[in-house]
Design a protein around this motif. Structure first.
Motif, mmCIF file in Angstrom:
data_model
loop_
_atom_site.group_PDB
_atom_site.id
_atom_site.type_symbol
_atom_site.label_atom_id
_atom_site.label_comp_id
_atom_site.label_asym_id
_atom_site.label_seq_id
_atom_site.Cartn_x
_atom_site.Cartn_y
_atom_site.Cartn_z
ATOM 1 N N ARG A 61 0.815 -1.187 0.084
ATOM 2 C CA ARG A 61 -0.007 0.071 -0.004
ATOM 3 C C ARG A 61 0.907 1.373 -0.005
ATOM 4 O O ARG A 61 0.386 2.361 -0.523
ATOM 5 C CB ARG A 61 -1.013 0.064 1.170
ATOM 6 C CG ARG A 61 -1.810 1.234 1.095
ATOM 7 C CD ARG A 61 -3.015 1.213 2.293
ATOM 8 N NE ARG A 61 -3.969 2.073 2.011
ATOM 9 C CZ ARG A 61 -4.928 2.184 3.109
ATOM 10 N NH1 ARG A 61 -5.107 1.083 4.316
ATOM 11 N NH2 ARG A 61 -6.068 3.133 2.903
ATOM 12 N N ARG A 65 0.415 3.965 -3.044
ATOM 13 C CA ARG A 65 -0.033 5.377 -2.625
ATOM 14 C C ARG A 65 1.117 6.437 -3.225
ATOM 15 O O ARG A 65 0.875 7.570 -3.510
ATOM 16 C CB ARG A 65 -0.155 5.721 -1.117
ATOM 17 C CG ARG A 65 -1.563 4.978 -0.789
ATOM 18 C CD ARG A 65 -2.115 5.182 0.612
ATOM 19 N NE ARG A 65 -2.774 6.381 0.512
ATOM 20 C CZ ARG A 65 -3.562 6.979 1.673
ATOM 21 N NH1 ARG A 65 -3.233 6.337 2.645
ATOM 22 N NH2 ARG A 65 -3.924 7.962 1.577
ATOM 23 N N ARG A 181 -11.305 11.376 -4.059
ATOM 24 C CA ARG A 181 -10.403 11.444 -3.070
ATOM 25 C C ARG A 181 -11.148 10.649 -1.856
ATOM 26 O O ARG A 181 -10.407 9.883 -1.058
ATOM 27 C CB ARG A 181 -10.126 12.670 -2.636
ATOM 28 C CG ARG A 181 -9.029 13.376 -3.802
ATOM 29 C CD ARG A 181 -7.664 12.388 -3.612
ATOM 30 N NE ARG A 181 -6.813 12.944 -4.667
ATOM 31 C CZ ARG A 181 -5.575 12.662 -4.843
ATOM 32 N NH1 ARG A 181 -5.033 11.722 -4.071
ATOM 33 N NH2 ARG A 181 -4.827 13.145 -5.848
ATOM 34 N N THR A 182 -12.371 10.908 -1.473
ATOM 35 C CA THR A 182 -13.052 10.664 -0.403
ATOM 36 C C THR A 182 -13.271 9.161 -0.451
ATOM 37 O O THR A 182 -13.059 8.188 0.299
ATOM 38 C CB THR A 182 -14.574 11.233 -0.292
ATOM 39 O OG1 THR A 182 -14.120 12.528 -0.133
ATOM 40 C CG2 THR A 182 -15.189 10.400 1.150
ATOM 41 N N ARG A 185 -10.153 6.531 0.076
ATOM 42 C CA ARG A 185 -9.945 6.007 1.233
ATOM 43 C C ARG A 185 -10.705 4.735 1.780
ATOM 44 O O ARG A 185 -9.996 3.834 2.144
ATOM 45 C CB ARG A 185 -10.229 7.263 2.337
ATOM 46 C CG ARG A 185 -9.312 8.446 1.954
ATOM 47 C CD ARG A 185 -9.745 9.492 3.061
ATOM 48 N NE ARG A 185 -9.012 10.617 2.788
ATOM 49 C CZ ARG A 185 -7.880 10.744 3.577
ATOM 50 N NH1 ARG A 185 -7.150 9.881 4.258
ATOM 51 N NH2 ARG A 185 -7.381 12.034 3.258
ATOM 52 N N PHE A 186 -11.768 4.592 1.271
ATOM 53 C CA PHE A 186 -12.717 3.340 1.701
ATOM 54 C C PHE A 186 -12.377 2.333 0.710
ATOM 55 O O PHE A 186 -12.192 1.178 1.129
ATOM 56 C CB PHE A 186 -14.232 3.625 1.518
ATOM 57 C CG PHE A 186 -14.522 4.797 2.541
ATOM 58 C CD1 PHE A 186 -14.801 4.362 3.836
ATOM 59 C CD2 PHE A 186 -14.755 6.020 2.226
ATOM 60 C CE1 PHE A 186 -15.221 5.354 5.048
ATOM 61 C CE2 PHE A 186 -15.195 6.971 2.993
ATOM 62 C CZ PHE A 186 -15.452 6.756 4.490
ATOM 63 N N GLU A 188 -9.412 1.858 -0.617
ATOM 64 C CA GLU A 188 -8.337 1.177 -0.535
ATOM 65 C C GLU A 188 -8.116 0.192 0.678
ATOM 66 O O GLU A 188 -7.388 -0.570 1.039
ATOM 67 C CB GLU A 188 -7.347 2.245 -0.272
ATOM 68 C CG GLU A 188 -6.723 2.961 -1.673
ATOM 69 C CD GLU A 188 -5.555 3.835 -1.593
ATOM 70 O OE1 GLU A 188 -4.869 4.005 -0.565
ATOM 71 O OE2 GLU A 188 -5.489 4.787 -2.428
ATOM 72 N N ALA A 189 -8.774 0.888 1.829
ATOM 73 C CA ALA A 189 -8.818 0.068 3.191
ATOM 74 C C ALA A 189 -9.568 -1.168 2.916
ATOM 75 O O ALA A 189 -8.839 -2.172 3.685
ATOM 76 C CB ALA A 189 -9.596 1.022 4.062
#
Length: 205
Positions: A61, A65, A181-182, A185-186, A188-189
């Motif tokens: 990761r 990123r 962008r928001t 995050r979810f 990738e997690a």
């Protein structure tokens, strides 16, 4: 495509305004320059995809990123330079390319370049979704942002004319930037918590 839908929506709204046909022609000229940058960005995305896909497969990761950040910085820098160039020399570029009659589109060219720069701020996030095979994530974002953009067109074009189309493009691109962008995050997690895929010694997954 949604880009074509947006262009058609802008032309549809502009055509009903005074001097509508002329404004549509001016907008097309401004967007022609921006399209050149989009071609370059497409090439950069293709060069980044193999590395993103590999980092995802091995679930690295940090490297994943880092690659997105590096390519985004390059893209935004190019977009910012293009925006500055259009601000300083937009009238001259339009005049020598399309003729003096298209020089009044210089401000719209600058607004379009700013909108494109915002797009460059998330284009590699979109590439990361493709690398993770999360293709369905992007369509709702584009549909909602395009809807917001059309509403902005209907509100701004009657007030600001051709410039209103540029402002609406910035609003649309800004909404997409925030959404990408928001959501990233979810996504990738979720994806990087999955087990890594074994990679053979020859490097082919």
């Amino acid at each position: 495509s949604l880009a074509t839908l947006w262009a058609n929506a802008a032309a549809f709204v502009l055509i009903d305004q005074p001097n509508g046909k002329r404004m549509v022609a001016l907008l097309a000229a401004a967007q022609g320059f921006v399209a050149t940058g989009q071609i370059l960005m497409g090439a950069l995305v293709q060069t980044a995809m193999p590395a993103l896909a590999r980092f995802y497969v091995i679930r690295d990761r940090v490297a994943f990123r880092r690659q997105i950040k590096r390519m985004t910085m390059i893209a935004v820098t190019l977009g910012a330079c293009g925006s500055l160039l259009s601000l300083v020399a937009g009238r001259w570029l339009l005049s020598i390319t399309f003729g003096q009659a298209y020089a009044p589109a210089a401000w719209t060219l600058t607004l379009s370049a700013i909108a494109a720069t915002l797009v460059y701020g998330y284009v590699f996030v979109g590439a990361s979704f493709n690398a993770m095979r999360r293709f369905r994530v992007q369509m709702p974002i584009h549909l909602v942002s395009t809807g917001i953009g059309v509403i902005a067109l209907l509100w701004l074009v009657p007030r600001y004319g051709l410039s209103g189309a540029g402002y609406a493009a910035i609003i649309c691109a800004g909404c997409e930037l925030i959404a990408y962008r928001t959501v990233a995050r979810f996504v990738e997690a979720t994806e990087f918590n999955r087990p890594a895929v074994p990679v053979p010694k020859d490097g082919v997954a």
